[in-house]
Scaffold this active site. Structure first.
Site, short mmCIF file in Angstrom:
data_model
loop_
_atom_site.label_atom_id
_atom_site.label_comp_id
_atom_site.label_asym_id
_atom_site.label_seq_id
_atom_site.Cartn_x
_atom_site.Cartn_y
_atom_site.Cartn_z
CG HIS A 66 -0.30 0.38 2.50
ND1 HIS A 66 0.06 -0.55 3.45
CD2 HIS A 66 0.06 1.58 3.01
CE1 HIS A 66 0.60 0.06 4.49
NE2 HIS A 66 0.62 1.36 4.24
CG ASP A 110 0.02 -3.90 2.95
OD1 ASP A 110 0.46 -3.47 1.86
OD2 ASP A 110 -0.16 -3.17 3.94
CB SER A 201 3.13 1.71 5.87
OG SER A 201 1.98 2.22 6.49
#
Length: 251
Positions: A66, A110, A201
């Site tokens: 992402h 992810d 992230s």
């Protein structure tokens, strides 16, 4: 999932940039200069830090899928703990290899490999991190590192920070995240004051010196722990996919 949880997850999955999934380090400490030499800062074309990542071969960095929403990533910085210093090793991104089953973080998978424009020489400034061959254990002590916000709506930091977190039982995690994806690890952010926050992230969850997870998401724009467990992609579930790309040097 009731309406409030649906709304929170929707906003979580559509946030970008400094309010993206994942996070910065809450109640951590500055990482020693000679530690975590595999850490990478993934930046946009303006040189702004977007996500974390980590070097697993001389020409591949592992991160979260992402992180590259709208193809905003442009370069990778290695070999420095300070984003203020200009002496980092820079590489552009030659290829993005997202997992073929990835749709969004809330549905799992992810994970993404970034092929660098050129190999990085290993040495005193840059090292690889080993990947696991097995999963994690409940209450196992691990650590996670990143750059940026140190509290909800806080300010970014330039120096890499690291915090200790513990693995959370999946059943406990699923009671909070009603639609928890498969192939994830929960650690930190629940019954503790330590964890991740917005903007980091893609960084590694490190247990016993190995990168076992990838920062995927936390509770939307809220780092006032304890509330929800932090969620990481379980790297051990994707080893054949990773190994194939590293061997082929392509995806």
């Amino acid at each position: 999932m009731h309406a409030l949880h649906k709304l929170l997850l929707f906003h979580l999955l559509t946030s970008l940039g400094r309010d993206a999934l994942g996070g910065k380090i809450i109640n951590g400490k500055k990482a020693p200069e000679n530690s975590m030499l595999y850490m990478a800062s993934l930046q946009n074309s303006r040189g702004q830090h977007v996500c974390g990542g980590f070097l697993i071969s001389e020409d591949f960095v592992l991160t979260a899928a992402h992180c590259d929403i709208k193809m905003i990533l442009a370069k990778v910085i290695l070999g420095t703990h300070s984003l203020k210093e200009a002496n980092g090793i820079k590489r552009s991104i030659a290829k993005r290899c997202k997992h073929p089953s990835y749709v969004d973080a809330g549905k799992g998978h992810d994970i993404m490999l970034l092929k660098l424009s050129g190999e990085v020489s290993l040495g005193k400034r840059v090292q690889l991190i080993e990947l696991p061959r097995y999963g994690t254990e409940e209450n196992q002590k691990c650590e996670v590192a990143g750059w940026g916000l140190n509290k909800t709506r806080g300010t970014s930091v330039n120096d890499l920070r690291v915090v200790d977190v513990s693995i959370i039982n999946r059943r406990v995690c699923k009671r909070k995240w009603r639609r928890l994806p498969d192939n994830v690890i929960c650690a930190g952010g629940y019954n503790t004051t330590k964890g991740i926050c917005q903007g980091d992230s893609g960084g590694p969850l490190v247990c016993n010196g190995k990168a076992v997870g990838i920062v995927s998401f936390n509770h939307i724009r809220n780092c006032n722990y304890p509330d929800y467990p932090n969620v990481y992609t379980d790297i051990s579930k994707y080893l054949p996919w990773i190994d194939n790309i590293l061997q082929q040097k392509n995806c």
